[in-house]
Design a protein around this motif. Structure first.
Motif: not given
Length: 413
Positions: A277-281, A291-294, A336-338, A341-344
């Motif tokens: 749940d720290t990766v996606f919910t 999480h964009p890293g996934i 999927l909503i990053k 906003a996907g900004d690193p």
């Protein structure tokens, strides 16, 4: 809801949830103990409590019944008359050594008449100066007691208790009572043991997993996709062997789990990806925060019943998160909503403050941390209804609204 538990999704209208209001355990955090107790900083208790009260107020405003862990435990102990048993087990798992010191601590705890105050003290921990410690008087055990008591803390606090998501997880009408990754957090699962054994409303709940199992697993790795489908993270905190055990208990147990398919997501073993749940919910019927890293290809295992009793059928899937989630939910596609906003830079900063860790109160209505402004702006623009939780101090514990809550009941979608 024969036993008061009913959770078949992550997004069904939330009806009942278990929280723990941060207490004096945070006052027993010191810089020297932070790493051992899994904290990165020391929250300011007064503000953390005000923020948590606002969280509970937001939930009640949506018609959610808010249950408090400490009250549930107290009700269970009083109803079953098991406070003495609980005290002895709590002492056994406290790390306290020395017969004389243990006897002094037990006498102190027994002197607390109100059971809820007693439970809160179990969570808070005990300092050396709170107890009349024994002197040696020619007793070897008392000398050892004195040596064990050279630090300011006799018994560690449980500062992570306000993250009620992890010690146990409600799946369907039953419970995963977890064996947690770290010793300091595994002590929290004792509360679940007594709630689901002794509380009049929950004492007939089936256990899909037990705290004395050999392998560790935590609630943050468990997502209820629907009544028949579960997602579980293979992570720093949940072992693959635990998922094997859990699957067998659900598929062939005598308590009637409705789960027939489990998707096991193999995620990196790191603090940033601590739990699934720290990766996606899930935040809506077809939307997730991530999480964009996934992004990219994932290793996922689809687990179903094998040909014979006790045999698991395991299908390895190497595909994108988007495709796997759509397939698991029976949808043509999901969005999927990053985080950030996907900004690193924004993603890294807001992921650190649990930007992807949201609590869905109803489809499209979610609790988020106020401080994650970039992510929240994106969610607003996607049409989500946000319940904004103040988070200057709560976030120091490295857990978001989902981490701070364990749903006991959700309505069907």
């Amino acid at each position: 809801m024969a036993n008061g538990l009913y959770v078949h999704s992550e997004i069904g209208p939330l009806q009942k949830v278990c929280l723990h209001r941060p207490g004096e355990e945070l006052l027993n955090l010191t810089p020297d103990d932070l790493e051992r107790l899994l904290f990165d900083d020391i929250p300011f208790l007064e503000v953390a409590q005000a923020e948590h009260d606002k969280f509970a107020e937001l939930l009640r405003g949506e018609g959610v019944e808010v249950l408090y862990l400490e009250k549930l435990v107290a009700e269970a102990l009083d109803a079953a008359g098991t406070r003495e048993e609980f005290t002895n087990q709590w002492l056994d798992e406290s790390g306290l050594r020395g017969h004389s010191t243990r006897a002094a601590v037990k006498e102190f705890m027994d002197s607390i008449e109100d059971t809820q105050a007693f439970v809160e003290k179990c969570i808070a921990g005990i300092r050396k100066n709170e107890i009349d410690l024994p002197h040696s008087n020619g007793s070897l055990s008392a000398i050892v007691d004195d040596q064990d008591a050279v630090t300011d803390l006799l018994i560690d606090p449980m500062p992570n208790t306000y993250f009620t998501r992890d010690p146990f997880a409600i799946v369907g009408k039953g419970v995963n009572l977890n064996h947690m990754y770290s010793v300091t957090r595994n002590r929290e699962t004792i509360f679940g043991k007594y709630i689901f054994r002794d509380h009049p409303e929950y004492n007939d709940a089936p256990l899909w997993y037990r705290r004395d199992s050999a392998y560790h697993t935590e609630g943050g790795d468990v997502l209820n996709l629907n009544a028949h489908t579960l997602a579980i993270g293979i992570s720093q905190r949940t072992q693959a062997s635990a998922i094997d055990t859990l699957a067998r208990n659900m598929f062939w147990g005598d308590k009637g789990s409705e789960i027939d398919t489990i998707y096991a997501f193999n995620i990196p073993a790191s603090r940033a990806f601590m739990h699934l749940d720290t990766v996606f919910t899930q935040i809506d019927v077809d939307k997730f925060t991530i999480h964009p890293g996934i992004m990219g290809t994932l290793q996922v295992f689809k687990i179903t019943k094998g040909a014979t009793d006790g045999e698991l059928s395991i299908e390895e899937m190497n595909d994108t998160l988007e495709h796997i989630l759509a397939k698991a939910l029976g949808l043509d596609a999901v969005k999927l909503i990053k985080c950030g906003a996907g900004d690193p830079v924004a993603a890294a900063r807001e992921q650190w403050n649990d930007g992807s860790n949201t609590l869905c109160v109803a489809p499209g209505k979610i609790c988020v941390y106020q401080r994650n402004t970039v992510t929240n702006d994106v969610l607003y623009k996607e049409g989500l209804d946000l319940l904004v939780v103040p988070s200057a101090e709560l976030s120091r514990g490295r857990g978001g609204p989902r981490c701070m809550s364990m749903p006991f009941a959700r309505a069907d979608i």
